[in-house]
Design a protein around this motif. Structure first.
Motif, PDB file in Angstrom:
ATOM      1  N   VAL A  91     124.675  72.114 -14.687  1.00  0.00           N
ATOM      2  CA  VAL A  91     125.488  73.310 -14.944  1.00  0.00           C
ATOM      3  C   VAL A  91     125.638  73.522 -16.441  1.00  0.00           C
ATOM      4  CG1 VAL A  91     127.738  74.383 -14.591  1.00  0.00           C
ATOM      5  CG2 VAL A  91     126.694  73.030 -12.752  1.00  0.00           C
ATOM      6  N   ARG A  92     125.424  74.742 -16.895  1.00  0.00           N
ATOM      7  CA  ARG A  92     125.485  75.074 -18.309  1.00  0.00           C
ATOM      8  C   ARG A  92     126.733  75.903 -18.624  1.00  0.00           C
ATOM      9  NH1 ARG A  92     122.375  71.641 -17.767  1.00  0.00           N
ATOM     10  NH2 ARG A  92     120.115  71.684 -18.108  1.00  0.00           N
ATOM     11  N   THR A  93     127.185  75.785 -19.862  1.00  0.00           N
ATOM     12  CA  THR A  93     128.335  76.562 -20.326  1.00  0.00           C
ATOM     13  C   THR A  93     128.082  78.052 -20.133  1.00  0.00           C
ATOM     14  OG1 THR A  93     128.905  74.877 -21.955  1.00  0.00           O
ATOM     15  CG2 THR A  93     129.771  77.094 -22.335  1.00  0.00           C
ATOM     16  N   GLY A  94     129.090  78.757 -19.633  1.00  0.00           N
ATOM     17  CA  GLY A  94     129.006  80.192 -19.460  1.00  0.00           C
ATOM     18  C   GLY A  94     128.382  80.645 -18.156  1.00  0.00           C
ATOM     19  N   GLU A  95     127.960  79.727 -17.314  1.00  0.00           N
ATOM     20  CA  GLU A  95     127.292  80.112 -16.072  1.00  0.00           C
ATOM     21  C   GLU A  95     128.285  80.506 -14.980  1.00  0.00           C
ATOM     22  OE1 GLU A  95     122.964  77.959 -16.049  1.00  0.00           O
ATOM     23  OE2 GLU A  95     124.596  76.899 -15.025  1.00  0.00           O
ATOM     24  N   HIS A  96     127.752  81.234 -14.004  1.00  0.00           N
ATOM     25  CA  HIS A  96     128.473  81.567 -12.782  1.00  0.00           C
ATOM     26  C   HIS A  96     127.890  80.699 -11.665  1.00  0.00           C
ATOM     27  CE1 HIS A  96     130.556  85.424 -14.028  1.00  0.00           C
ATOM     28  NE2 HIS A  96     129.855  85.077 -15.097  1.00  0.00           N
ATOM     29  N   VAL A  97     128.732  79.866 -11.075  1.00  0.00           N
ATOM     30  CA  VAL A  97     128.280  78.860 -10.115  1.00  0.00           C
ATOM     31  C   VAL A  97     128.949  79.112  -8.770  1.00  0.00           C
ATOM     32  CG1 VAL A  97     128.211  76.383  -9.608  1.00  0.00           C
ATOM     33  CG2 VAL A  97     127.924  77.186 -11.962  1.00  0.00           C
ATOM     34  N   LEU A  98     128.183  78.961  -7.700  1.00  0.00           N
ATOM     35  CA  LEU A  98     128.680  79.114  -6.335  1.00  0.00           C
ATOM     36  C   LEU A  98     128.667  77.746  -5.658  1.00  0.00           C
ATOM     37  CD1 LEU A  98     129.546  80.837  -3.894  1.00  0.00           C
ATOM     38  CD2 LEU A  98     127.110  81.319  -3.491  1.00  0.00           C
ATOM     39  N   LEU A  99     129.798  77.340  -5.089  1.00  0.00           N
ATOM     40  CA  LEU A  99     129.913  76.038  -4.440  1.00  0.00           C
ATOM     41  C   LEU A  99     130.205  76.205  -2.957  1.00  0.00           C
ATOM     42  CD1 LEU A  99     131.962  73.900  -7.004  1.00  0.00           C
ATOM     43  CD2 LEU A  99     129.485  74.226  -6.847  1.00  0.00           C
ATOM     44  N   ASP A 100     129.428  75.534  -2.153  1.00  0.00           N
ATOM     45  CA  ASP A 100     129.590  75.477  -0.705  1.00  0.00           C
ATOM     46  C   ASP A 100     130.820  74.631  -0.362  1.00  0.00           C
ATOM     47  OD1 ASP A 100     128.993  75.784   1.967  1.00  0.00           O
ATOM     48  OD2 ASP A 100     127.132  74.631   1.909  1.00  0.00           O
ATOM     49  N   GLY A 101     131.137  74.543   0.935  1.00  0.00           N
ATOM     50  CA  GLY A 101     132.136  73.596   1.387  1.00  0.00           C
ATOM     51  C   GLY A 101     131.515  72.211   1.552  1.00  0.00           C
ATOM     52  N   GLY A 102     132.296  71.258   2.077  1.00  0.00           N
ATOM     53  CA  GLY A 102     131.772  69.928   2.356  1.00  0.00           C
ATOM     54  C   GLY A 102     132.206  68.877   1.356  1.00  0.00           C
ATOM     55  N   SER A 103     132.061  67.622   1.747  1.00  0.00           N
ATOM     56  CA  SER A 103     132.554  66.513   0.927  1.00  0.00           C
ATOM     57  C   SER A 103     131.691  66.249  -0.299  1.00  0.00           C
ATOM     58  CB  SER A 103     132.647  65.240   1.777  1.00  0.00           C
ATOM     59  OG  SER A 103     131.384  64.918   2.348  1.00  0.00           O
ATOM     60  N   THR A 104     130.372  66.418  -0.187  1.00  0.00           N
ATOM     61  CA  THR A 104     129.510  66.159  -1.342  1.00  0.00           C
ATOM     62  C   THR A 104     129.697  67.224  -2.409  1.00  0.00           C
ATOM     63  OG1 THR A 104     127.895  65.143   0.143  1.00  0.00           O
ATOM     64  CG2 THR A 104     127.161  65.666  -2.088  1.00  0.00           C
ATOM     65  N   VAL A 105     129.771  68.480  -2.000  1.00  0.00           N
ATOM     66  CA  VAL A 105     130.030  69.552  -2.967  1.00  0.00           C
ATOM     67  C   VAL A 105     131.450  69.422  -3.512  1.00  0.00           C
ATOM     68  CG1 VAL A 105     130.096  72.046  -3.318  1.00  0.00           C
ATOM     69  CG2 VAL A 105     128.351  71.045  -1.853  1.00  0.00           C
ATOM     70  N   GLY A 106     132.376  68.917  -2.710  1.00  0.00           N
ATOM     71  CA  GLY A 106     133.721  68.638  -3.220  1.00  0.00           C
ATOM     72  C   GLY A 106     133.699  67.588  -4.311  1.00  0.00           C
ATOM     73  N   ALA A 107     132.839  66.585  -4.163  1.00  0.00           N
ATOM     74  CA  ALA A 107     132.680  65.575  -5.223  1.00  0.00           C
ATOM     75  C   ALA A 107     132.107  66.201  -6.489  1.00  0.00           C
ATOM     76  CB  ALA A 107     131.777  64.441  -4.729  1.00  0.00           C
ATOM     77  N   LEU A 108     131.188  67.154  -6.335  1.00  0.00           N
ATOM     78  CA  LEU A 108     130.670  67.891  -7.486  1.00  0.00           C
ATOM     79  C   LEU A 108     131.788  68.661  -8.175  1.00  0.00           C
ATOM     80  CD1 LEU A 108     128.634  69.291  -9.337  1.00  0.00           C
ATOM     81  CD2 LEU A 108     128.052  70.813  -7.419  1.00  0.00           C
ATOM     82  N   ALA A 109     132.660  69.307  -7.406  1.00  0.00           N
ATOM     83  CA  ALA A 109     133.774  70.048  -7.998  1.00  0.00           C
ATOM     84  C   ALA A 109     134.616  69.139  -8.878  1.00  0.00           C
ATOM     85  CB  ALA A 109     134.625  70.674  -6.898  1.00  0.00           C
ATOM     86  N   HIS A 110     134.833  67.922  -8.424  1.00  0.00           N
ATOM     87  CA  HIS A 110     135.604  66.967  -9.233  1.00  0.00           C
ATOM     88  C   HIS A 110     134.901  66.693 -10.559  1.00  0.00           C
ATOM     89  CE1 HIS A 110     138.429  63.691  -9.964  1.00  0.00           C
ATOM     90  NE2 HIS A 110     137.388  62.979 -10.358  1.00  0.00           N
TER      91      HIS A 110
END
Length: 259
Positions: A91-110
């Motif tokens: 992920v780069r500064t200034g980007e627009h990112v879309l995150l799915d649900g789920g535990s692995t994507v939740g770990a990415l959010a952290h």
């Protein structure tokens, strides 16, 4: 008055069966006993074949056909952390990112909590909880019908919101991934949503730990258009990895994260 150990263990089993993952900390507070006592209870239940030990707690050996988000949090913990850390580095500064649900994507959010100047849109309640209040992140939620099992939104309202947005990157979860059929989910509304999410994004990543590669737990599939990248662990089935690469799917094989 202290609850008898036999009754406490039955209650621990019932709680794990109805709520999913039972953590040592939660159980210790609920039953007003020490963490070491809870660990002994879990070890005994494990020996009896009633609970399976996980990172930080235990879960039932006879879960529902589709495991809840709460159950999945403790599964393949180190593997999911390695996927999340790799994904966060893309992920780069200034980007627009879309995150799915789920535990692995939740770990990415952290892992994204310390990022700056980032727009994040999600369907997952766990991601909202992780990123709420982070000063460098502008957070948006795609509403819709709530799936209790996955704690994420889907349905026509979610799809309508996506139709008005585009993203630099999307990170998708999956119940399973195969070279032949693509992404497996519990129902067709989920697979339709993943296809739309992928279509609205420039770079598409699917985060799935190695036990999900080649599995076929359900009968709903999303065959994503190329190009997209599967991010999984180094012990993923070699034949599946080879066939995916032959199809033109990029595959990143990662070692588990260090504890």
């Amino acid at each position: 008055m202290t609850m008898p150990a036999k009754i406490r263990r039955e209650k621990i089993y019932d709680l794990a069966k109805t709520s999913g993952l039972a953590s040592v900390e939660e159980l210790s507070a609920r039953f007003e006993v020490t963490a070491s006592t809870i660990r002994r209870d879990l070890a005994l239940l494990n020996e009896q074949g009633r609970l399976a030990r996980t990172y930080g707690g235990a879960m039932p050996l006879d879960p529902h056909p589709e495991a809840s988000l709460r159950q999945r949090v403790g599964e393949a913990y180190e593997e999911k952390q390695s996927l999340a850390r790799w994904a966060a580095k893309q992920v780069r500064t200034g980007e627009h990112v879309l995150l799915d649900g789920g535990s692995t994507v939740g770990a990415l959010a952290h892992e994204l909590r310390s990022h700056q100047d980032l727009d994040v849109t999600t369907i997952g309640i766990n991601t909202l909880q992780e990123l709420n209040g982070c000063p460098g992140i502008r957070l948006s939620c795609l509403g819709g019908q709530l799936r209790e099992t996955s704690q994420s939104f889907y349905g026509p309202l979610t799809e309508l919101g996506l139709a008005r947005m585009t993203f630099d990157r999307v990170f998708l979860g999956a119940d399973a991934v195969t070279a032949e059929n693509g992404i497996c989910e519990a129902d067709h509304m989920q697979t339709r949503l993943k296809e739309i999410m992928a279509a609205r994004s420039t770079h598409v990543y699917v985060l799935a730990h190695s036990a999900k590669i080649g599995a076929r737990p359900f009968h709903a599939w999303a065959d994503l258009p190329l190009p997209w990248t599967l991010v999984t662990n180094a012990d993923a089935p070699a034949d599946q990895v080879q066939r995916m690469r032959e199809r033109g799917i990029a595959v990143e094989l990662l070692a588990p994260a260090l504890a």
